[in-house]
Structure formats: structure tokens, C-alpha cells
Design an enzyme around this catalytic site. Sequence first.
Site, PDB file in Angstrom:
ATOM      1  N   HIS A   1       5.778  -0.493  -1.802  1.00 32.00           N
ATOM      2  CA  HIS A   1       6.678   0.133  -0.818  1.00 32.00           C
ATOM      3  C   HIS A   1       8.027  -0.577  -0.795  1.00 32.00           C
ATOM      4  O   HIS A   1       9.081   0.053  -0.692  1.00 32.00           O
ATOM      5  CB  HIS A   1       6.080   0.053   0.595  1.00 32.00           C
ATOM      6  CG  HIS A   1       4.750   0.718   0.759  1.00 32.00           C
ATOM      7  ND1 HIS A   1       3.591   0.023   0.950  1.00 32.00           N
ATOM      8  CD2 HIS A   1       4.406   2.040   0.782  1.00 32.00           C
ATOM      9  CE1 HIS A   1       2.574   0.878   1.097  1.00 32.00           C
ATOM     10  NE2 HIS A   1       3.040   2.101   0.995  1.00 32.00           N
TER      11      HIS A   1
ATOM     12  N   ASP B   1       1.552   7.735  -7.419  1.00 32.68           N
ATOM     13  CA  ASP B   1       1.024   9.021  -6.947  1.00 32.68           C
ATOM     14  C   ASP B   1       1.753  10.128  -7.698  1.00 32.68           C
ATOM     15  O   ASP B   1       2.558  10.874  -7.132  1.00 32.68           O
ATOM     16  CB  ASP B   1       1.222   9.116  -5.434  1.00 32.68           C
ATOM     17  CG  ASP B   1       0.506   7.980  -4.720  1.00 32.68           C
ATOM     18  OD1 ASP B   1      -0.706   8.074  -4.526  1.00 32.68           O
ATOM     19  OD2 ASP B   1       1.156   6.961  -4.384  1.00 32.68           O
TER      20      ASP B   1
END
Length: 275
Positions: A35, A142
Site C-alpha cells: 500500500h 490484484d
Amino acid sequence: MTRVLHTRHELRAALADVPRPVGLVPTMGWLHAGHRSLMRTARARDATTVVTIFVNPRQFEDASDYSRYPRDTEADLAACAAEGVDIVWVPEVEEVYPPGFDTTVSVGAVAAPPGHFDGVATVVATLFALVGAEHAFFGQKDAQQVMVIRRMALDLALPTEVIPCPTVREPDGLALSSRNVHLTPQERAAAPIMWQALRAARAAYDDGEREGAVLRGLMEEIIATEPLAQLEYVSVADALTLRELRLIEGPALFSMAAVFGTTRLIDNELVGVKA
Ligand code: AMP
């Protein structure tokens, strides 16, 4: 100074007069170096960085997975402040989905199996509308999610450009994920088998192997050597359509999902594209 906001109203008001362009990093919290690399990329590119922290109930297939999803808002806010994020939005569920909310965004073939990404597409469309960012940053870990959101943004003419960012890994190759916290020490030691399988497939590809079945078989064999890994799927697919490939002739996505104990992990590798 990092501003921490909770309501739609506060977010809208804060965004009214910020320096542009604005970069958005949507997350579900339990923030890790993956992140943080998205935040850094956003900061380098945009004048204002907005992070959202929202564990989205609509994107969990079962309630227990949702309730056990790790949460630590205090540590997450500290991470955002350390990265120089300008605005963090930490809404309650009712703030994202107010009473009466009754819309689902459903993307087509690239989001297969049907319905699987509706929760993600719906929340990201809502976040794009609320933030109105010029750019939004997503992790290549992802990969299908990136493709679904890109398709949605293109089709709905949303003014936010979707920017994929490289997967951040542990030194042994395991892709960072909030879900890694659930792995037992034995499962944690076993989990890099996914990256080893992907790397072996990439090496075979680099040596000229182009048959989807051969590459899938190679990855399956490697995963089978790890008794703690239960393979859910391996895929060698067209990187643009995600259709399974008999023969690789252009950019391709090698991907897999495997379950370790009660934890489902995913990983992927893109081939045939420039970095
Ligand atoms: P999540 O909090 O799991 O919903 O992830 C929020 C964003 O961080 C998504 O765009 C993910 O793809 C991205 N992300 C998660 N793990 C990684 C990683 N290991 N490297 C890079 N980006 C990641």
C-alpha cells in the site's frame, strides 16, 4: 499535515480547494509496504494524495471472512502520515452505503466469474465519484481487479485514470497481503511456493515455451510439491481479455489462487509486456 475525515460531506468539503492533480489510493486498511508504495507513487505524481480505508462488506463472499479481516486504524493512520498523505477517508459502512443505496456496478467478461467483482466495482465507482481524482493507483497483485476497474472507468467515461503499480514482495517472493497475517508459521513458510511456480513458468516462457497447457501443468506440478498449498486454479490467459490461452501469441497473464489452511492467496506474473 494529514487530515483524517469520516463523512462524505467532510471529504467533499476538504477536496473543494486542494491543489490538483489529485491521486487516489483505495485500500481496505491493515496497510503494508505494498500500500505504501502506491501512496509514494501517488505522491510523486500528484499534488494531493487521498487514501481511503474501508473494509468493503460487499466484496466478501462470506461473513466470517469479512468479520475476521484484520483492522488497525491507528497504525494505518500513522502509516499514511509517515507517507505524507494529505487526506485519509475512513468512513463507516453507512457513509459509503447510505440507507436506500440500491445500485450495483457489474462489469462483463473481464470480471468473470459473473458477480465476483460487483462489490469491488460498486465501491470503486462510488469512491471515484466522491473523490473526483485525476488518477487512482492500484496494485498489479490484484491483476484482474485492475482490469475490471479499467474497463468500468472506460465504459462509464469516469474521469479518473487507473494506474497499475508493481507488486511488492517479501524477500522470499511472497506478495505482501493483509491476509498474510492469518498464516501460521508453517503456512507462511509454504506460501512462497506460488511465486516459485510463477517464476518457473516465466523461465519456461523466456526459454520459448508458448503452450498454455504446458505452462499450467508446470505450475500445477510445483504447487503439488507443497502439501500445505491447496491449489484453487492456475491460469495462462490473454492479458487483455483474460481468456485462457492454448498458445501464447501476445501479452499474457500467469495467475493462480491457492488456499493455505483457511487463507486464500493470489499472485500473478505478466509476460510479453515491457516493464
Ligand atoms: P487492499 O487493501 O488489499 O484492498 O489493497 C489496496 C490496494 O493495494 C489494491 O490496489 C491492491 O492491489 C494494492 N496492493 C495490495 N497488496 C499489494 C502488494 N503486495 N504490492 C502492491 N500493491 C498491493
